[in-house]
Design a protein around this motif. Structure first.
Motif, PDB file in Angstrom:
ATOM      1  N   ARG A  15       3.911 -24.175 -28.346  1.00  0.00           N
ATOM      2  CA  ARG A  15       4.599 -24.602 -29.570  1.00  0.00           C
ATOM      3  C   ARG A  15       5.860 -25.409 -29.300  1.00  0.00           C
ATOM      4  N   SER A  16       6.433 -25.301 -28.093  1.00  0.00           N
ATOM      5  CA  SER A  16       7.696 -25.961 -27.797  1.00  0.00           C
ATOM      6  C   SER A  16       7.539 -27.196 -26.914  1.00  0.00           C
ATOM      7  N   VAL A  17       6.308 -27.690 -26.740  1.00  0.00           N
ATOM      8  CA  VAL A  17       6.062 -28.861 -25.898  1.00  0.00           C
ATOM      9  C   VAL A  17       6.107 -30.129 -26.739  1.00  0.00           C
ATOM     10  N   ARG A  18       6.831 -31.145 -26.226  1.00  0.00           N
ATOM     11  CA  ARG A  18       6.901 -32.435 -26.911  1.00  0.00           C
ATOM     12  C   ARG A  18       6.852 -33.550 -25.881  1.00  0.00           C
ATOM     13  N   LYS A  19       6.574 -34.747 -26.317  1.00  0.00           N
ATOM     14  CA  LYS A  19       6.532 -35.893 -25.415  1.00  0.00           C
ATOM     15  C   LYS A  19       7.931 -36.182 -24.887  1.00  0.00           C
ATOM     16  N   HIS A  20       7.993 -36.690 -23.625  1.00  0.00           N
ATOM     17  CA  HIS A  20       9.282 -36.914 -22.979  1.00  0.00           C
ATOM     18  C   HIS A  20       9.257 -38.201 -22.155  1.00  0.00           C
ATOM     19  N   GLY A  21       8.730 -39.266 -22.724  1.00  0.00           N
ATOM     20  CA  GLY A  21       8.714 -40.552 -22.039  1.00  0.00           C
ATOM     21  C   GLY A  21       7.506 -40.727 -21.139  1.00  0.00           C
ATOM     22  N   LYS A  22       7.607 -41.745 -20.282  1.00  0.00           N
ATOM     23  CA  LYS A  22       6.517 -42.050 -19.359  1.00  0.00           C
ATOM     24  C   LYS A  22       7.050 -42.203 -17.940  1.00  0.00           C
ATOM     25  N   THR A  23       6.161 -42.008 -16.969  1.00  0.00           N
ATOM     26  CA  THR A  23       6.519 -42.162 -15.566  1.00  0.00           C
ATOM     27  C   THR A  23       6.472 -43.636 -15.187  1.00  0.00           C
ATOM     28  N   ARG A  24       6.874 -43.955 -13.949  1.00  0.00           N
ATOM     29  CA  ARG A  24       6.801 -45.336 -13.471  1.00  0.00           C
ATOM     30  C   ARG A  24       5.368 -45.845 -13.466  1.00  0.00           C
ATOM     31  N   SER A  25       4.426 -44.958 -13.209  1.00  0.00           N
ATOM     32  CA  SER A  25       3.021 -45.365 -13.174  1.00  0.00           C
ATOM     33  C   SER A  25       2.390 -45.405 -14.568  1.00  0.00           C
ATOM     34  N   GLY A  26       3.156 -45.073 -15.600  1.00  0.00           N
ATOM     35  CA  GLY A  26       2.667 -45.181 -16.971  1.00  0.00           C
ATOM     36  C   GLY A  26       2.064 -43.914 -17.552  1.00  0.00           C
ATOM     37  N   LEU A  27       2.126 -42.808 -16.819  1.00  0.00           N
ATOM     38  CA  LEU A  27       1.577 -41.548 -17.325  1.00  0.00           C
ATOM     39  C   LEU A  27       2.566 -40.865 -18.268  1.00  0.00           C
ATOM     40  N   GLN A  28       2.040 -40.181 -19.255  1.00  0.00           N
ATOM     41  CA  GLN A  28       2.863 -39.476 -20.245  1.00  0.00           C
ATOM     42  C   GLN A  28       3.535 -38.264 -19.620  1.00  0.00           C
ATOM     43  N   ARG A  29       4.844 -38.080 -19.884  1.00  0.00           N
ATOM     44  CA  ARG A  29       5.567 -36.892 -19.457  1.00  0.00           C
ATOM     45  C   ARG A  29       5.801 -36.020 -20.684  1.00  0.00           C
ATOM     46  N   TYR A  30       5.925 -34.713 -20.455  1.00  0.00           N
ATOM     47  CA  TYR A  30       6.151 -33.751 -21.533  1.00  0.00           C
ATOM     48  C   TYR A  30       7.346 -32.874 -21.192  1.00  0.00           C
ATOM     49  N   TYR A  31       8.000 -32.357 -22.234  1.00  0.00           N
ATOM     50  CA  TYR A  31       9.174 -31.495 -22.085  1.00  0.00           C
ATOM     51  C   TYR A  31       8.941 -30.199 -22.855  1.00  0.00           C
ATOM     52  N   CYS A  32       9.234 -29.077 -22.210  1.00  0.00           N
ATOM     53  CA  CYS A  32       9.126 -27.774 -22.868  1.00  0.00           C
ATOM     54  C   CYS A  32      10.537 -27.317 -23.231  1.00  0.00           C
TER      55      CYS A  32
END
Length: 65
Positions: A15-32
């Motif tokens: 429930r506390s996970v949200r998107k957090h930008g992208k890496t240099r290679s273009g993969l999605q990062r997430y933040y808890c």
């Protein structure tokens, strides 16, 4: 991966996970926001071409009989 909800691999909270930008290679990062850690669903590591791919055992790693 639109519409998917991922659980945090550290605290397993979803429930506390949200998107957090992208890496240099273009993969999605997430933040808890529960454990305050970031993660990715898929990891890509690139080997430095100037370095050797073999690992030499150190004196501490060698087991003697």
């Amino acid at each position: 991966m639109k519409g998917y909800v991922f659980a945090c691999p550290h605290c397993h909270e979803w429930r506390s996970v949200r998107k957090h930008g992208k890496t240099r290679s273009g993969l999605q990062r997430y933040y808890c926001s529960e454990c305050r850690r970031t993660f990715q669903i898929k990891y890509i590591y690139q080997i430095d071409k100037g370095k050797s791919e073999t690992i030499k055992p150190s004196a501490e790693m060698v087991e003697t009989c």
